[in-house]
Design an enzyme around this catalytic site. Sequence first.
Site, PDB file in Angstrom:
ATOM      1  N   ILE A 172       0.899  -1.249  -0.069  1.00 22.89           N
ATOM      2  CA  ILE A 172      -0.105  -0.030   0.082  1.00 22.89           C
ATOM      3  C   ILE A 172       0.926   1.403  -0.134  1.00 22.89           C
ATOM      4  CG2 ILE A 172      -1.681   1.387   1.327  1.00 22.89           C
ATOM      5  CD1 ILE A 172      -2.809  -1.451   2.326  1.00 22.89           C
ATOM      6  N   GLU A 205     -14.356   1.118  16.903  1.00 22.86           N
ATOM      7  CA  GLU A 205     -15.014   1.043  15.590  1.00 22.86           C
ATOM      8  C   GLU A 205     -16.235  -0.031  15.900  1.00 22.86           C
ATOM      9  OE1 GLU A 205     -12.948  -0.082  12.200  1.00 22.86           O
ATOM     10  OE2 GLU A 205     -11.364   1.636  12.327  1.00 22.86           O
ATOM     11  N   HIS A 221     -13.766   3.231   7.849  1.00 17.14           N
ATOM     12  CA  HIS A 221     -13.080   2.098   7.623  1.00 17.14           C
ATOM     13  C   HIS A 221     -13.570   1.430   6.102  1.00 17.14           C
ATOM     14  CE1 HIS A 221     -10.512  -1.080   9.653  1.00 17.14           C
ATOM     15  NE2 HIS A 221     -10.118  -1.135   8.559  1.00 17.14           N
TER      16      HIS A 221
END
Length: 325
Positions: free
Chosen positions: A155, A265, A284
């Site tokens: 990434i 979360e 997310h």
Amino acid sequence: MSKIIVADNPLNELSVARDLLPQGLDAVFARHGSSEFNAALADAVCLVGFGDGTMDDAFYKSAPKLKLIQLLSAGYDRCDIEAARRAGVPICNNGGANSTAVAEHAILLMLAVSRRLVWQHANVSGGRWRGNNVDDVKLYEMKGKTLGIVGLGAIGKKTARLAQAFGMTVQYYDVVRLSEERADDLRVKFSLLDELLRTSDIVTLHVPLLAETRHMIGTPQLKLMKPSAYLINTCRGPVVDEAALIEALSNGTIAAAGLDVFDQEPPPPNNPLFALPNVTLTAHMAGPTYDTQFSRFRNAYDNCQRVMRGDKPLWVIPELAGLVA
């Protein structure tokens, strides 16, 4: 036929999973923990899904034929690594299947913060056109700015290439360094972490959540950053000390942040981040684009087939590499 379980999840497009399923793989599609899922464990050779905190020693004992946990995510912080080690079952992540999606999302947050996109949208939709205090607002370009990438995996590398297309200078910090030749090819420069924080206009985080990376960005690190700097986090919330970040955003230690991940979360409705005007938030959602459904399941099924024909799996997490050495 060899049996695998594909764990149903709201983030999975099961029509794609079914269409890509190779011949010779007998798949059970079931929600983790359901009666159908539990019944299939006895004969399952591979499990395809996301990390789940219930996958403990008892879980592995209920799946005696299991040879592979194949994750659809890059992160594996919800997995019980020691239970997998005791069971001798390797855990593999998604082989960079969502790397393009997350890199693009990191750039999206950089642009949104630099141009105050949410503020602009709220003004126009609220009938204020350019707001009430337009003279006090400064919008910035990315060209000519220095991007600091913390974590230069798949990434991070794709984020570097995208940032360079915007004319940014890129430096990185990672515990695994590139060779000078590879760094030159990628047009990135290695910097020490403190050096990167002091000299970057935007800092973007792309590390796994490990004991060593939990709260790696806290008050001391935020104080090193420029008052004009932005922090972008699309990896895992606990990599950043959220309370320290809220304080830094509130008192002007840094200028703004773009966050796709949180300590908790979903975050509670009274999270102070929601009241800050210099934050752009997403839920997310950096990784699960429609396009990644194909790459995630393609990689997952390929790894299942490798294991079933007696080959070593790809993308085994570093902590369990010894299981396939």
